[in-house]
Design an enzyme around this catalytic site. Structure first.
Site, PDB file in Angstrom:
ATOM      1  N   ASN A 107       0.805  -1.215   0.088  1.00  0.00           N
ATOM      2  CA  ASN A 107       0.209  -0.078  -0.067  1.00  0.00           C
ATOM      3  C   ASN A 107       0.801   1.121   0.066  1.00  0.00           C
ATOM      4  OD1 ASN A 107      -2.403  -1.463  -0.106  1.00  0.00           O
ATOM      5  ND2 ASN A 107      -2.740  -1.679   2.184  1.00  0.00           N
ATOM      6  N   HIS A 123      -1.344  -6.601   5.372  1.00  0.00           N
ATOM      7  CA  HIS A 123      -2.499  -6.650   6.377  1.00  0.00           C
ATOM      8  C   HIS A 123      -2.313  -7.384   7.873  1.00  0.00           C
ATOM      9  CE1 HIS A 123      -5.673  -6.458   2.824  1.00  0.00           C
ATOM     10  NE2 HIS A 123      -4.907  -5.032   3.166  1.00  0.00           N
ATOM     11  N   TYR A 142      -0.253  -8.790  -3.137  1.00  0.00           N
ATOM     12  CA  TYR A 142       0.474  -7.474  -2.641  1.00  0.00           C
ATOM     13  C   TYR A 142       2.015  -7.511  -2.709  1.00  0.00           C
ATOM     14  CZ  TYR A 142      -4.094  -5.924  -0.460  1.00  0.00           C
ATOM     15  OH  TYR A 142      -5.037  -5.694  -0.015  1.00  0.00           O
TER      16      TYR A 142
END
Length: 952
Positions: free
Chosen positions: A181, A231, A240
């Site tokens: 992210n 996460h 990811y």
């Protein structure tokens, strides 16, 4: 001559990255992609709403409630922009398409996605999904945009991503962005800088990348053992992690020749991760499902597609590296993946839904024009030889995953632990992933590349996953998602091509527990289960195999050598089963002398729908049906201490299975809840997973451990790990004669003795986070000197603090603190040990302390050991004012937010203090650091400080 516009160069480079650049549209390889791009453009430009009264660009993507519709709307505009710039599309340079795209972008930023629009639903759409689609479309259309339009688009990105280091929730909360992210947010601001011709966003994005590049010890990111976590507890290398690697190299290439080039030395860490983290989880071009998280439930994102994408990423790293040898190796590996991945090729097409209301779809290329362009850079290059699939065994202890590779097959395992979630099911995805982290075993075969990408996840019975022991009771959708068991034993030991893997099973909510082990060898995987206990009242099964036979379903089942007559709906339960075989898949041998009882066989047509397992899938998708051939142990209802034992023989024919069953070389040494162990006579291999201290065959351990030994041609190799992370050291004794010298060994492995028919080791497992430590001994060479290891408990351990606390004594507490900070916040831990009983010369001394970081300033810090000016102090009375001064610095080591051991080398200090019989040690920080909490001998059992001293 006018100076070159650096932003124009960046925009040109990014446009080529998105579109594939100046391709040759006459090359037939691009025909499916161009046709698909034309079909999408025709569908979406034709259905796009126009006029001042429109509330959305497309009626099937209403705006105002579902944030994903913002991202999807902008992605459709991005696709139209690609058609506009791609040579050979039916819409290249089309004024109509240009007007549609620019008008659509203006509409979105003028209201539904304006700088002042309040976020709703999912933060990701607002800050990553939509920003990237917006800026991509704008860069592709840049020549057709006015300065005012560019400024308005940039203003929206600035509003939603003012700082890439921060992640904002729709409720207004702000957290630090991490892992993939963080990189996505950096990409958003860097590309925005190129779009708007602004240096500050680019510099800000590059600076914000730096904290995400180093290896991490906690939370999200890339770990030293090759794990990738997102996460906070999900094994996510395949999605990811793939994004993380792709973002880093895309931005490195974009900025490479600019004044904003990424110069952080930790960029090399990510490049190294291509080999240690990314490549090991790709098999035959497939991204193994064990590391794809909730993405397995996506109808439009298969293991083959993610593997194809990974190959493109590796090719970009080959382009970015300055090392010619590394570039060549990566190009060879990627070419091999692309050639062996027959489920997703440059010619592969699929149906893409273009209207979620009607379900209408068109045929599109899976890799697209840009993907084909990158892939063809090696596929069409005869000078690049494709690298074969490597053999070997890799474990990723931090994310509780393992993969075993042999010629023709691979076997991967997905587990869970106190640090790794059972599964993830956010956003309505993967709602039936209940048992995927309970020891699911994925058998990949060269001849069955489509096993897990041919409608597997929407049709497989989620209660009967291969390798899993599960309760048959009803489970609610998403039940247990994001939960972690409290068990700590998960992982194993790796030694060359072999490995032992295990876990303590603690299933969610139904009270099912047990111990499971897998021992990975040349031609087989041995699976043991013990202590299987449940009180739910439902039947408990261990699924040996549940194979997707695809639409043809032509595989034959053999039981004890006899072919079975099967058809959909057929099932039987058989006792005294010695062997079974599914033709074209594997053989299975059952390790009971009298054969296994209550073995269930079934051929079942399973029907499912992607929308059932993933709420984001279109509800208009048709059902899929696939035949599954399953083999399972029925442990009955409420089993108490049930067991199982079997061998998987990947690729074995019925004849080979029968031959193996007639003369197996594998023997079970123990299969209990305390230790599971096997031996393979032909390989000279013994493997044992000790869930407690004990003995199995020739191996004895002092604490929970996983051990692999192999005797071969006058050498003995021993590999040891502590899957629990609970012991600072483990002593291992292997009954073996004749070994006299050490050929090689990892740091932290001390051979104490080889006499008396025993090899005795001291293995420093603390701080290694479940990684393996190996040593190889020989029957020849210079005999080693015997050593003695002594573990000393602290006689005194406490801390002192300066400032207004300088006269306060902190003795007798369960923890002590270390922090180097400004006055009033400086804390030093003090320890003292009685070494009077130590005899002989000290050859190694390590102070082991167990601790963790507890500081709002971050999650990782370094602590170090120091000599003290005096040992004349007492825990009961010492304060900052009376504490001895810190002197010479000795060993140091890292701590993170996760409690763990850290070993500090104090050999020189202990040697210097030998005559006094007392060693006093300070633990502090060489520079300003974060607060670290250390356990004392007044706290939890098994965490007290230990001084390990080795003498000869």
């Amino acid at each position: 001559m006018a100076a070159t516009d650096p932003y124009a160069a960046l925009r040109s480079s990014w446009s080529a990255y998105l579109s594939g650049g100046a391709i040759d549209p006459g090359n037939a390889v691009y025909a499916p992609a161009l046709a698909g791009l034309n079909s999408l453009t025709q569908a979406w430009s034709g259905s796009m709403q126009v006029g001042s009264g429109r509330a959305a660009l497309w009626t099937d993507l209403p705006l105002g409630t579902v944030s994903a519709n913002i991202t999807s709307s902008l992605n459709r505009l991005r696709t139209l922009a690609l058609a506009y710039v791609t040579p050979g599309s039916g819409y290249t340079g089309s004024a109509t398409v240009a007007a549609a795209v620019t008008g659509g972008l203006d509409f979105m930023v003028g209201g539904p996605y304006s700088a002042s629009t309040a976020m709703y639903d999912n933060w990701w759409d607002w800050q990553i999904g939509a920003t990237q689609a917006l800026e991509d479309a704008a860069i592709l259309m840049y020549p057709a945009l006015s300065a005012a339009q560019v400024a308005s688009y940039c203003a929206v990105i600035d509003a939603f991503v003012p700082d890439p280091a921060k992640q904002r929730s729709v409720s207004g909360g702000v957290t630090t962005s991490t892992g993939a992210n963080r990189l996505d947010l950096c990409r958003s601001v860097i590309v925005r800088g190129a779009l708007g011709g602004a240096a500050t966003p680019i510099s800000t994005g590059v600076a914000a990348m730096s904290p995400a590049l180093p290896l991490v010890m906690w939370s999200d990111g890339l770990y030293a053992d090759g794990s990738f976590i997102q996460h906070g507890g999900v094994a996510y290398t395949g999605t990811y992690g793939k994004i993380f690697f792709a973002d880093v190299v895309a931005l490195a290439l974009l900025l490479k020749d600019s004044s904003w080039a990424i110069t952080d030395p930790n960029l090399a860490v990510v490049f190294d991760g291509v080999d240690t983290a990314l490549a090991p989880v790709v098999y035959n071009g497939l991204m193994i499902d064990a590391v794809r998280g909730r993405a397995v439930s996506r109808f439009n994102e298969t293991d083959a597609q993610d593997g194809f994408s990974a190959a493109l990423t590796v090719l970009r790293y080959a382009q970015a590296t300055a090392d010619p040898a590394k570039a060549a190796a990566w190009r060879a590996a990627a070419k091999g993946w692309l050639q062996r991945n027959t489920s997703c090729t440059v010619a592969t097409t699929t149906q893409q839904v273009v209207d979620f209301t009607s379900g209408a779809s068109v045929t599109v290329s899976v890799p697209g024009v840009s993907g084909i362009a990158v892939a063809e850079s090696v596929l069409a290059d005869g000078s690049v030889a494709a690298a074969p699939e490597p053999a070997g065994h890799r474990q990723f202890p931090v994310m509780a995953r393992a993969i075993h590779r042999r010629p023709g097959w691979a076997y991967s395992l997905a587990m869970s632990s106190w640090l790794v979630e059972r599964y993830e099911a956010i956003n309505g995805e993967n709602v039936h992933g209940w048992y995927t982290g309970d020891g699911m075993g994925y058998l990949y075969l060269d001849g069955d590349v489509a096993q897990f990408n041919d409608a597997f996840w929407d049709t497989v019975d989620p209660l009967r996953l291969p390798g899993v022991t599960a309760d048959s009771g009803t489970v609610a959708a998403s039940a247990g998602e994001a939960t972690k068991p409290s068990t700590r034993w998960v992982g194993g030991a790796a030694s060359g091509a072999y490995g032992s893997v295990g876990m303590q099973l603690q299933a969610y909510s139904n009270g099912l527990t047990g111990c499971k082990s897998w021992f990975c060898l040349d031609d087989e995987v041995v699976a043991l289960g013990a202590g299987i206990t449940s009180s739910s009242g439902d039947t408990v099964r261990t699924t040996v195999e549940n194979r997707n036979l695809h639409s043809a379903g032509a595989n034959t089942l053999y039981v004890n050598g006899a072919a079975q007559s099967t058809s959909p709906g057929w099932s039987t339960t058989v006792s005294a089963v010695h062997s079974a075989c599914i033709s074209g898949v594997a053989g299975y041998y059952f390790l009971w002398p009298a054969g296994a009882n209550n073995v269930e066989f079934a051929l079942t047509n399973q029907t499912g729908n992607w929308h059932t397992v993933n709420g984001l899938a279109p509800s208009t998708l048709a059902d899929d049906t696939r035949p599954y051939l399953s083999i399972a142990f029925n442990h009955g209802a409420n089993p108490a201490g049930a067991t199982y034992s079997y061998v998987v023989l990947p690729g074995a024919t019925p004849a080979q299975t029968a031959a193996y069953a007639a003369s197996p070389e594998v023997g079970v040494l123990s299969n209990t809840a305390s230790v599971q162990a096997i031996t393979h006579a032909g390989l000279g291999v013994t493997m044992a997973n000790f869930f407690a201290a004990g003995t199995a065959g020739a191996i004895t351990v002092s604490a929970p451990a996983s051990v692999v030994t192999r005797e071969n041609g006058g050498s003995l190799t021993i590999a040891v790990s502590d899957p629990t992370w609970g012991s600072s050291t483990v002593q291992v004794v292997v009954a073996a004669s004749g070994y006299v010298s050490v050929v090689s060994g990892d740091p932290g492995v001390t051979v104490l003795s080889t006499s008396g028919g025993q090899v005795k080791l001291l293995v420093e497992t603390g701080g290694s986070r479940g990684s393996s430590h190996s040593v190889t001994l020989s029957t020849s060479g210079t005999a080693l000197t015997p050593c003695t290891a002594t573990a000393l408990a602290a006689t005194d351990n406490c801390y002192v603090r300066d400032g207004s606390y300088a006269a306060t004594n902190y003795g007798g507490q369960t923890t002590m603190v270390v922090k180097s900070a400004s006055s009033g916040y400086d804390r030093v831990s003090l320890l003292k040990f009685d070494t009077a009983a130590i005899t002989g010369s000290v050859t190694r001394a390590v102070l082991w302390v167990n601790g963790y970081v507890a500081d709002s300033g971050g999650s990782m810090t370094t602590v170090g050991a120091y000599g003290l000016s005096s040992s004349s102090w007492s825990e009961a009375t010492v304060t900052w004012n009376t504490a001895p001064a810190i002197r010479t610095a000795y060993g140091s080591g890292p701590l993170s937010n996760t409690a763990d051991w850290v070993g500090l080398d104090v050999t020189g200090l202990v040697q210097a203090a030998a005559a006094s019989g007392v060693v006093a040690i300070g633990v502090s920080q060489a520079a300003a650091g974060l607060a670290a909490i250390l356990a004392t001998n007044h706290g939890a059992v098994g965490t007290a400080p230990v001084l390990e001293v080795v003498t000869d």
